[in-house]
Design a protein around this motif. Structure first.
Motif, PDB file in Angstrom:
ATOM      1  N   ILE A 150       0.826  -1.220   0.000  1.00 58.46           N
ATOM      2  CA  ILE A 150       0.000   0.000   0.000  1.00 58.46           C
ATOM      3  C   ILE A 150       0.856   1.265   0.000  1.00 58.46           C
ATOM      4  O   ILE A 150       0.358   2.356  -0.244  1.00 58.46           O
ATOM      5  N   ALA A 176       2.743   3.116  -1.774  1.00 58.86           N
ATOM      6  CA  ALA A 176       2.669   4.174  -2.782  1.00 58.86           C
ATOM      7  C   ALA A 176       1.369   4.966  -2.674  1.00 58.86           C
ATOM      8  O   ALA A 176       1.292   6.122  -3.109  1.00 58.86           O
ATOM      9  N   TRP A 177       0.337   4.335  -2.132  1.00 60.49           N
ATOM     10  CA  TRP A 177      -0.952   5.027  -1.994  1.00 60.49           C
ATOM     11  C   TRP A 177      -1.122   5.666  -0.621  1.00 60.49           C
ATOM     12  O   TRP A 177      -1.977   6.522  -0.444  1.00 60.49           O
ATOM     13  N   ASP A 178      -0.355   5.200   0.358  1.00 56.98           N
ATOM     14  CA  ASP A 178      -0.599   5.603   1.749  1.00 56.98           C
ATOM     15  C   ASP A 178       0.049   6.945   2.025  1.00 56.98           C
ATOM     16  O   ASP A 178       1.077   7.047   2.684  1.00 56.98           O
ATOM     17  N   ILE A 179      -0.582   8.008   1.512  1.00 58.49           N
ATOM     18  CA  ILE A 179       0.083   9.324   1.512  1.00 58.49           C
ATOM     19  C   ILE A 179      -0.475  10.276   2.561  1.00 58.49           C
ATOM     20  O   ILE A 179      -0.063  11.427   2.627  1.00 58.49           O
ATOM     21  N   HIS A 180      -1.407   9.820   3.381  1.00 60.15           N
ATOM     22  CA  HIS A 180      -1.967  10.747   4.377  1.00 60.15           C
ATOM     23  C   HIS A 180      -0.923  11.147   5.415  1.00 60.15           C
ATOM     24  O   HIS A 180      -0.215  10.301   5.939  1.00 60.15           O
ATOM     25  N   LEU A 205      -1.256  12.833   8.988  1.00 61.41           N
ATOM     26  CA  LEU A 205      -2.279  13.211   9.957  1.00 61.41           C
ATOM     27  C   LEU A 205      -1.798  14.421  10.767  1.00 61.41           C
ATOM     28  O   LEU A 205      -0.597  14.724  10.787  1.00 61.41           O
ATOM     29  N   PRO A 206      -2.721  15.115  11.426  1.00 62.86           N
ATOM     30  CA  PRO A 206      -2.354  16.360  12.127  1.00 62.86           C
ATOM     31  C   PRO A 206      -1.231  16.188  13.153  1.00 62.86           C
ATOM     32  O   PRO A 206      -0.462  17.125  13.382  1.00 62.86           O
ATOM     33  N   ASP A 207      -1.105  15.001  13.743  1.00 66.96           N
ATOM     34  CA  ASP A 207      -0.032  14.822  14.742  1.00 66.96           C
ATOM     35  C   ASP A 207       1.303  14.459  14.094  1.00 66.96           C
ATOM     36  O   ASP A 207       2.279  14.201  14.793  1.00 66.96           O
ATOM     37  N   THR A 226       1.821  11.871  12.054  1.00 65.06           N
ATOM     38  CA  THR A 226       1.856  10.484  11.592  1.00 65.06           C
ATOM     39  C   THR A 226       1.851  10.464  10.065  1.00 65.06           C
ATOM     40  O   THR A 226       1.023  11.133   9.444  1.00 65.06           O
ATOM     41  N   ASP A 279      -7.174  27.202  16.507  1.00 62.41           N
ATOM     42  CA  ASP A 279      -8.303  27.149  17.446  1.00 62.41           C
ATOM     43  C   ASP A 279      -9.541  27.834  16.876  1.00 62.41           C
ATOM     44  O   ASP A 279     -10.463  28.176  17.616  1.00 62.41           O
ATOM     45  N   PRO A 331     -16.744  11.880  16.827  1.00 60.29           N
ATOM     46  CA  PRO A 331     -16.237  10.734  17.583  1.00 60.29           C
ATOM     47  C   PRO A 331     -15.570  11.234  18.873  1.00 60.29           C
ATOM     48  O   PRO A 331     -14.993  12.322  18.882  1.00 60.29           O
ATOM     49  N   ASN A 332     -15.710  10.462  19.969  1.00 61.48           N
ATOM     50  CA  ASN A 332     -15.049  10.932  21.198  1.00 61.48           C
ATOM     51  C   ASN A 332     -14.046   9.899  21.699  1.00 61.48           C
ATOM     52  O   ASN A 332     -13.855   8.865  21.131  1.00 61.48           O
ATOM     53  N   HIS A 350      -7.475  -0.224   5.057  1.00 62.55           N
ATOM     54  CA  HIS A 350      -6.299  -0.493   5.895  1.00 62.55           C
ATOM     55  C   HIS A 350      -6.259   0.465   7.065  1.00 62.55           C
ATOM     56  O   HIS A 350      -7.260   1.114   7.378  1.00 62.55           O
ATOM     57  N   LYS A 386     -11.480   5.650  15.135  1.00 64.92           N
ATOM     58  CA  LYS A 386     -12.595   6.580  15.319  1.00 64.92           C
ATOM     59  C   LYS A 386     -13.045   7.197  14.002  1.00 64.92           C
ATOM     60  O   LYS A 386     -14.140   7.726  13.903  1.00 64.92           O
ATOM     61  N   ARG A 441     -10.639   4.788  -3.740  1.00 60.35           N
ATOM     62  CA  ARG A 441      -9.628   3.736  -3.859  1.00 60.35           C
ATOM     63  C   ARG A 441      -9.032   3.351  -2.511  1.00 60.35           C
ATOM     64  O   ARG A 441      -8.317   2.372  -2.398  1.00 60.35           O
ATOM     65  N   ARG A 442      -9.292   4.169  -1.482  1.00 61.65           N
ATOM     66  CA  ARG A 442      -8.628   3.859  -0.214  1.00 61.65           C
ATOM     67  C   ARG A 442      -9.479   4.321   0.953  1.00 61.65           C
ATOM     68  O   ARG A 442     -10.019   5.431   0.954  1.00 61.65           O
ATOM     69  N   GLN A 458      -7.703   9.771  14.309  1.00 60.57           N
ATOM     70  CA  GLN A 458      -7.889  11.223  14.202  1.00 60.57           C
ATOM     71  C   GLN A 458      -8.296  11.565  12.769  1.00 60.57           C
ATOM     72  O   GLN A 458      -8.008  10.811  11.845  1.00 60.57           O
ATOM     73  N   PRO A 459      -8.976  12.699  12.589  1.00 60.52           N
ATOM     74  CA  PRO A 459      -9.334  13.091  11.221  1.00 60.52           C
ATOM     75  C   PRO A 459      -8.107  13.603  10.481  1.00 60.52           C
ATOM     76  O   PRO A 459      -7.132  14.031  11.097  1.00 60.52           O
ATOM     77  N   SER A 460      -8.139  13.589   9.159  1.00 59.68           N
ATOM     78  CA  SER A 460      -6.943  13.980   8.399  1.00 59.68           C
ATOM     79  C   SER A 460      -6.778  15.500   8.336  1.00 59.68           C
ATOM     80  O   SER A 460      -5.688  15.986   8.094  1.00 59.68           O
TER      81      SER A 460
END
Lengths: 145, 439
Positions: A45, A47-51, A53-55, A57, A133, A144-145, B132, B208, B269-270, B276-278
């Protein structure tokens, strides 16, 4: 009558995640799973896993500075996005290898970081965006909590 | 008894609200006689009555049956309007012509489309869907394998968060209903429930959110709470019985009944389960409407209860005083439409409209009301309630909370803000012209 009651009981059980296999089979809800998904590895995955995240990751290795980014921007981005990020015809920006330098350049143009600050997987998530903020969820009860 | 009532009696039916609104069942009571008394809305001058004779098409064999049928050549004007017809490198919008449609299902070729980077030409045999992240077993699916899963069909509307945004203009912009409300449509969607696939991957208790991403060049992505993913989210493969149109996500899209259009990620596709949200571009910027105090709404999710009158609507002309049927659509991301009220005096008096059954949850519900227009200026409005008791707020209530533009909007393609679900006011003047108004 009996069937309907059994069905309802099974549904309630399902809803709280306590359904026994026997109860499901009895109510006819135990449909066999197709199981047609093919297992896939993180490497497959990649090549596709490009996210990112805000922290932070998902940030790749490497680093970059606004000065390096300015050069990349001038050759690869300015045509559509305008000199210094203004007056272009498009709004979306690219990622990939020059990610940190370009990000640093854009952040520096907006005076969010200094012109010599180095951006990498450790420093970038610590940058505090000015409107951080400034957001409120429209329906807090749906978050979600 | 009622069916045999003579026509002259029907012309004296007592209105139930000001300016000639009749009881919603007056039409049924009047039977065919009232139908005959109806005059039509006009988009252009119609021919006067003449002596009837056989036309050429009645005297010779007709045309060839087409492999894929197209509307009559006389319906060429029934098309979407395009914001970016040359497909320049910016967003393209195609809007639904509600004033030219009836019923509740939008034809596929007229379903609204917003493409932020054009419609990708996806080869379905090479397309893959990966699930995934925080799952027990990451899995990849082909279109062929998905087609073997149990499917569900549901009729549901899809609406852009920016639809009706022109009504945030400080003065009513003169544009037709296609410009104002053309970014909402309704289809029957068929596909595999996302919950079915997540049963197979398993879900890590830390998960979540589901971040959904498309195969388009933007890799457009949005974050969806896991509760919605397990509720009624669908991997849609078919639209009104045929494969999705390219503009609507061929070969597969995420479909989230009742939720903001942009979250219904096309060319899906994914799906990555995360804790956490993106906070990607489209949820941190584009679909985060700014409020008067400077804060911005984020994660709006819902398309709230809304209605608008399609017949008559701005750009149309009345065909002279007499009987008409007022008609429009109502919908709510919270469930079924329970009630629609119609006013012909700008919201002072109201008559309850008839709802076309079945009134399905999160779907267009057509409402109708008989009306006898006396030729005087009137202002038409509709207001809907959903089964949860949510009502459309007034425009004043929305503006008080959300603000409006400092100067009148002049560009009919502009998006001053998002998620306007107040009433639309259509002013009919004595000449029969219908215009956008605030009342």
């Amino acid at each position: 009558m009996r069937t309907r009651k059994t069905g309802r009981t099974a549904l309630v059980a399902l809803a709280v995640g306590l359904a026994s296999a026997a109860g499901l089979a009895q109510s006819g809800l135990d449909a066999p799973k197709p199981n047609l998904g093919q297992p896939v590895s993180d490497a497959d995955i990649a090549a596709w896993d490009i996210h990112v995240l805000p922290d932070g990751t998902g940030l790749p290795p490497g680093s970059g500075t606004p000065e390096q980014g300015a050069k990349i921007y001038a050759t690869k981005c300015a045509l559509c996005h305008g000199p210094e990020g203004k007056g272009g015809t498009n709004a979306a920006l690219v990622g990939g290898q020059p990610l940190y330098a370009l990000t640093a350049y854009i952040l520096s143009l907006n005076k969010i970081i200094g012109p010599t600050d180095v951006m990498n997987a450790q420093t970038l998530p610590k940058v505090r965006m000015p409107n951080r903020d400034g957001f409120i969820p429209r329906f807090p009860e749906r978050m979600p909590n | 008894m009622a069916a045999n009532r003579p026509l002259h009696d029907l012309q004296h039916v007592e209105p139930v609200a000001a300016n000639g609104l009749l009881h919603r069942r007056a039409f049924l009571a009047g039977g065919g006689a009232l139908a005959a008394a109806f005059t039509g809305y006009r988009l252009s001058e119609t021919a006067a009555a003449q002596q009837l004779a056989d036309e050429p098409w009645s005297r010779k064999a007709g045309l060839r049956v087409e492999e894929y049928g197209m509307p009559s050549a006389y319906e060429k004007h029934v098309v979407r309007t395009l914001s970016n017809p040359q497909a320049q490198p910016r967003t393209q919008h195609g809007r639904t012509p509600h004033h030219l449609l009836h019923g509740t299902i939008t034809p596929n070729g007229l379903h609204f489309v917003i493409s932020h980077s054009g419609n990708p030409d996806v080869d379905p045999s090479r397309h893959r869907l990966v699930i995934h992240g925080l799952v027990r077993r990451p899995l990849v699916f082909t279109l062929d394998t998905l087609a073997r899963y149990p499917m569900v069909s549901r009729v549901a509307f899809l609406e852009c968060g920016g639809n009706s945004g022109l009504l945030f203009s400080s003065d009513p912009l003169q544009a037709n209903i296609q410009a104002i409300h053309g970014l909402v449509s309704c289809s029957e969607w068929t596909g595999v429930l996302l919950s079915t696939l997540l049963e197979e991957t398993g879900i890590d208790p830390q998960a979540k959110w589901v971040v959904a991403e498309g195969a388009d060049s933007l890799a457009l992505h949005r974050s969806v709470p896991i509760s919605k993913a397990l509720d009624d989210a669908m991997i849609a493969l078919y639209q009104n019985g045929e494969r999705l149109m390219p503009g609507n996500g061929y070969p597969m899209r995420l479909f989230l009944p009742g939720w903001e259009g942009n979250m219904n990620v096309k060319y899906l596709r994914r799906l990555k389960l995360t804790d956490q949200p993106s906070l990607g571009f489209y949820e941190a910027r584009t679909y985060a409407p700014i409020l008067p105090g400077g804060k911005a709404y984020q994660f709006y999710f819902l398309q709230e209860v809304k209605s608008f009158i399609t017949h008559p609507s701005p750009g149309m002309r009345m065909g002279g005083p007499g009987f008409y049927e007022i008609s429009g659509v109502a919908y709510s991301g919270n469930g079924r439409i329970a009630k629609v009220m119609v006013s012909a005096d700008g919201g002072r008096t109201w008559a309850q409209a008839a709802l076309q059954e079945p009134a399905l949850p999160k779907a267009f519900t057509r409402f109708r009301l008989p009306w006898r227009w006396d030729g005087q200026p009137v202002v038409l409005q509709s207001r809907a309630w959903d089964e949860g008791g949510n009502a459309q707020p007034t425009r004043a209530e929305i503006i008080a909370r959300r603000g409006q533009t400092a100067k009148p909007v002049t560009n009919p393609m502009a998006f001053p803000s998002q998620h306007y679900n107040g009433p639309s006011s259509w002013a009919v003047d004595a000449s029969g012209e219908v215009r956008n108004a605030y009342a």
